[in-house]
Scaffold this active site. Structure first.
Site, short mmCIF file in Angstrom:
data_model
loop_
_atom_site.label_atom_id
_atom_site.label_comp_id
_atom_site.label_asym_id
_atom_site.label_seq_id
_atom_site.Cartn_x
_atom_site.Cartn_y
_atom_site.Cartn_z
N LYS A 155 6.14 38.08 0.07
CA LYS A 155 4.77 38.08 -0.46
C LYS A 155 3.98 39.25 0.14
CE LYS A 155 3.04 34.46 -2.09
NZ LYS A 155 2.25 33.22 -2.31
N LYS A 164 2.47 24.49 -2.06
CA LYS A 164 1.17 23.85 -1.84
C LYS A 164 1.30 22.35 -2.10
CE LYS A 164 -1.31 28.07 -3.11
NZ LYS A 164 -2.20 28.72 -4.09
N ARG A 221 0.82 -1.22 0.00
CA ARG A 221 0.00 0.00 0.00
C ARG A 221 0.86 1.26 0.00
NH1 ARG A 221 -3.43 1.78 -2.59
NH2 ARG A 221 -4.30 -0.31 -2.42
N GLU A 235 6.74 39.83 -4.41
CA GLU A 235 5.44 39.80 -5.08
C GLU A 235 4.89 41.22 -5.18
OE1 GLU A 235 2.03 36.84 -4.14
OE2 GLU A 235 1.64 38.60 -2.91
N ASP A 252 1.46 39.12 -9.34
CA ASP A 252 0.37 38.36 -8.74
C ASP A 252 -0.98 38.84 -9.23
OD1 ASP A 252 -0.72 36.43 -6.87
OD2 ASP A 252 -1.35 38.16 -5.68
#
Length: 282
Positions: free
Chosen positions: A166, A134, A99, A199, A221
């Protein structure tokens, strides 16, 4: 031992502990300890294969007595019915590894397949599609490995290998100038040599960065393609450029044709399905 090997060994140990608890009572109850078996990994869906090298390491980590016959390689285009590898060894260990191997390979192959689709959209252009942070918790290096197998590139690995200022950093720091200047002061104090990316959310912020300088890359952005084209012309080779924010498969090439160097797409790793496959006795 490399950092990746140490990471992978720790990952396997944690996954096995999570799965086994105080014992694989199903296998222990019906499979003799000295029984041996063999199995093959069967592809059940067309895509890009990823995780074969990791699968070999999982088997060897769980039991170094496995015999592993590799048939296909990471990065190969596969179709339903293909056999990626065959493995032979103690049956209890084989069932224990099954698995974990499938979970890793199905996920990595899903990431690689998705990435390859994005990369194909940029054929003939210099723009590179890259990943983000992410990623699946605990699987970041595997996610980023799969992106590269699919033909994409890696952004920073984590918070430690690049400074990325950011919107929240800029706002909390008190503005564009303060965030850039403080980043340079920090790097000097710590004796670190890290690239700095910032950013920007609009042309006012872009103009501020162009006036101040001191960065390696500017992230545009949520700019529209038209705004991106104008911004790239303003930057005019002074810094690397990156587009980010809501860019889809359908709009990817529109942004790339504006001349940006990179397009970061979180969906490469956080919005993918697994590639179907199975590990079956034969």
């Amino acid at each position: 031992m490399t950092d990746f090997d140490a990471y992978l060994n720790d990952f396997i140990d944690r996954c096995v502990k999570e799965d086994v608890g105080d014992g694989d009572h199903t296998s222990l109850s019906c499979i003799p300890a000295d029984a041996t078996g063999r199995a093959q990994l069967i592809i059940k869906e067309d895509g890009v294969l990823a995780g074969v090298d990791v699968a070999r390491k999982i088997f060897n980590h769980i039991d170094n007595g496995f015999s592993f016959e590799q048939i296909l390689n990471d990065g190969d285009r596969v179709k339903k019915g293909d056999i990626a590898f065959r493995v032979q060894g103690r049956t209890q260990a084989l069932l224990l590894a099954e698995r974990l191997v499938l979970n890793v390979m199905q996920h990595m192959s899903g990431v690689a397949t998705t990435t390859a689709r994005y990369v194909a959209k940029l054929d003939g252009l210099h723009t590179q599609v890259i990943d983000t942070r992410k990623t699946t918790p605990g699987m970041r290096l595997l996610d980023k490995m799969a992106v590269k197998i699919g033909g994409g590139g890696n952004h920073r690995i984590g918070l430690f290998d690049m400074i990325l200022l950011k919107d929240n950093h800029v706002d909390f720091a008190g503005g564009i100038d303060k965030s850039i200047n403080r980043a340079h002061d920090y790097l000097k104090q710590k004796g670190k040599d890290l690239k700095i990316e910032i950013e920007v959310r609009n042309f006012d912020e872009l103009d501020q960065v162009l006036a101040i300088g001191g960065v390696d890359r500017i992230m545009l952005d949520n700019f529209s393609p038209a705004q991106t084209r104008e911004a790239v012309a303003k930057i005019a080779g002074k810094f690397e450029t990156e587009s980010s924010g809501g860019i889809t498969m359908e709009t990817l090439r529109d942004y790339a044709e504006c001349g940006v160097d990179f397009i970061s797409v979180g969906a490469l790793t956080h919005h993918v399905g697994s590639l179907d496959m199975s590990l079956k006795a034969y």
